[in-house]
Design a protein around this motif. Structure first.
Motif, short mmCIF file in Angstrom:
data_model
loop_
_atom_site.label_atom_id
_atom_site.label_comp_id
_atom_site.label_asym_id
_atom_site.label_seq_id
_atom_site.Cartn_x
_atom_site.Cartn_y
_atom_site.Cartn_z
N MET A 150 0.86 -1.20 0.00
CA MET A 150 0.00 0.00 0.00
C MET A 150 0.89 1.25 0.00
O MET A 150 1.80 1.37 0.83
N SER A 151 0.64 2.12 -0.93
CA SER A 151 1.44 3.34 -1.01
C SER A 151 1.08 4.29 0.12
O SER A 151 -0.06 4.32 0.59
N PRO A 152 2.07 5.06 0.60
CA PRO A 152 1.79 6.00 1.70
C PRO A 152 0.82 7.09 1.26
O PRO A 152 0.74 7.45 0.08
N ARG A 153 0.06 7.61 2.22
CA ARG A 153 -0.89 8.67 1.91
C ARG A 153 -0.15 9.95 1.55
O ARG A 153 0.92 10.24 2.08
N SER A 154 -0.74 10.72 0.67
CA SER A 154 -0.13 11.99 0.27
C SER A 154 -0.25 13.00 1.40
O SER A 154 -1.06 12.85 2.32
N ALA A 155 0.54 14.06 1.30
CA ALA A 155 0.49 15.11 2.31
C ALA A 155 -0.88 15.75 2.38
O ALA A 155 -1.37 16.09 3.46
N VAL B 80 -3.79 14.33 1.71
CA VAL B 80 -4.71 13.41 2.37
C VAL B 80 -4.50 13.45 3.88
O VAL B 80 -5.46 13.50 4.66
N ASN B 81 -3.25 13.45 4.31
CA ASN B 81 -2.97 13.52 5.75
C ASN B 81 -3.49 14.83 6.35
O ASN B 81 -4.02 14.83 7.47
N GLU B 82 -3.35 15.91 5.61
CA GLU B 82 -3.83 17.20 6.10
C GLU B 82 -5.35 17.19 6.25
O GLU B 82 -5.90 17.71 7.22
N GLU B 83 -6.03 16.59 5.29
CA GLU B 83 -7.48 16.50 5.37
C GLU B 83 -7.92 15.64 6.54
O GLU B 83 -8.90 15.96 7.24
N LEU B 84 -7.23 14.56 6.79
CA LEU B 84 -7.56 13.70 7.93
C LEU B 84 -7.35 14.44 9.25
O LEU B 84 -8.16 14.31 10.17
N ARG B 85 -6.27 15.21 9.33
CA ARG B 85 -6.03 16.00 10.55
C ARG B 85 -7.13 17.04 10.73
O ARG B 85 -7.58 17.28 11.86
N ARG B 86 -7.53 17.68 9.63
CA ARG B 86 -8.59 18.69 9.73
C ARG B 86 -9.88 18.06 10.24
O ARG B 86 -10.55 18.62 11.12
N ARG B 87 -10.26 16.92 9.69
CA ARG B 87 -11.49 16.26 10.12
C ARG B 87 -11.40 15.81 11.58
O ARG B 87 -12.38 15.91 12.32
N SER B 88 -10.23 15.31 11.97
CA SER B 88 -10.06 14.88 13.36
C SER B 88 -10.22 16.05 14.32
O SER B 88 -10.89 15.95 15.35
N ARG B 89 -9.62 17.19 13.96
CA ARG B 89 -9.72 18.38 14.80
C ARG B 89 -11.16 18.87 14.89
O ARG B 89 -11.64 19.24 15.96
#
Length: 225
Positions: A1-6, A8-17
């Motif tokens: 599995m390829s690593p998530r892009s920057a 995608v990670n930023e969007e996940l952090r935004r949703r978590s916050r």
């Protein structure tokens, strides 16, 4: 599995916050500040407890950010609802009604928010507060302010004072009375925005509480400055 892009990670952090902020609004509104723990908030948000400390230095900062997010969302919805308008007076009326509406609809949450601002940590400059500030500054500019840098802090202070006056335990002022004074100050017709129904408004249009909002000069003189 390829690593998530920057991105995608930023969007996940935004949703978590944002899940943490939403959980904070819900729990403090339901239980109050003292009865809500950071663990409770993490559990409601479905997040790891360590994420709360990662995003926020403490509970008061988290609560302020959460309420600022709620205020921003409420204000944005009020300003952009149908029928959409660019009229500065209507937008100012909608802004006042949106913020006063939170005092009436979410008194426990807003009371804890105001109390938190008066603590040693003071006013939190967070992304949510900055977005709220942008909307209020835009409202002041569209209302015709010749000096937004001076008039925006004044509007913010007047709204905070009105919310505080509406929420003082044992001696609250009716929201329609506070609305009437703010509308007088900004030269707004009562029927703009979202007027209270006749039963709620009572005689508020004839009640002068300008002493609560002035620095010693009459409202007309204040506006002329």
């Amino acid at each position: 599995m390829s690593p998530r892009s920057a991105s995608v990670n930023e969007e996940l952090r935004r949703r978590s916050r944002e899940r943490l902020l939403q959980a904070t609004v819900e729990l403090v509104g339901e239980r109050g500040y003292d009865a809500t723990t950071l663990g409770d908030i993490a559990d409601r948000a479905g997040s790891a407890r360590g994420l709360v400390s990662y995003y926020f230095p403490g509970k008061r900062q988290l609560v302020q950010s959460a309420v600022h997010r709620l205020m921003h969302q409420t204000l944005e919805e009020a300003l952009e609802r149908d029928p959409r308008t660019e009229d500065g007076r209507e937008r100012m009326a909608r802004a006042i009604d949106a913020i006063l509406g939170l005092a009436r609809e979410r008194p426990r949450l807003m009371r804890h928010h105001m109390a938190g601002i008066l603590q040693a940590e003071g006013f939190v400059q967070c992304p949510e507060q900055q977005r709220l500030s942008h909307l209020l500054r835009d409202t002041v500019a569209r209302h015709g302010s010749p000096d937004v840098d001076a008039d925006y802090p004044r509007l913010r202070a007047l709204l905070m004072g009105a919310v505080y006056a509406a929420l003082v335990p044992g001696a609250p002022m009716p929201v329609p009375v506070l609305r009437a004074e703010l509308f007088r100050r900004y030269g707004l017709d009562w029927d703009l925005g979202v007027p209270p129904d006749d039963e709620a408004s009572g005689d508020s249009r004839g009640t002068d509480v300008s002493r609560l909002f002035t620095d010693g000069a009459p409202p007309a003189e204040q506006q002329a400055r």
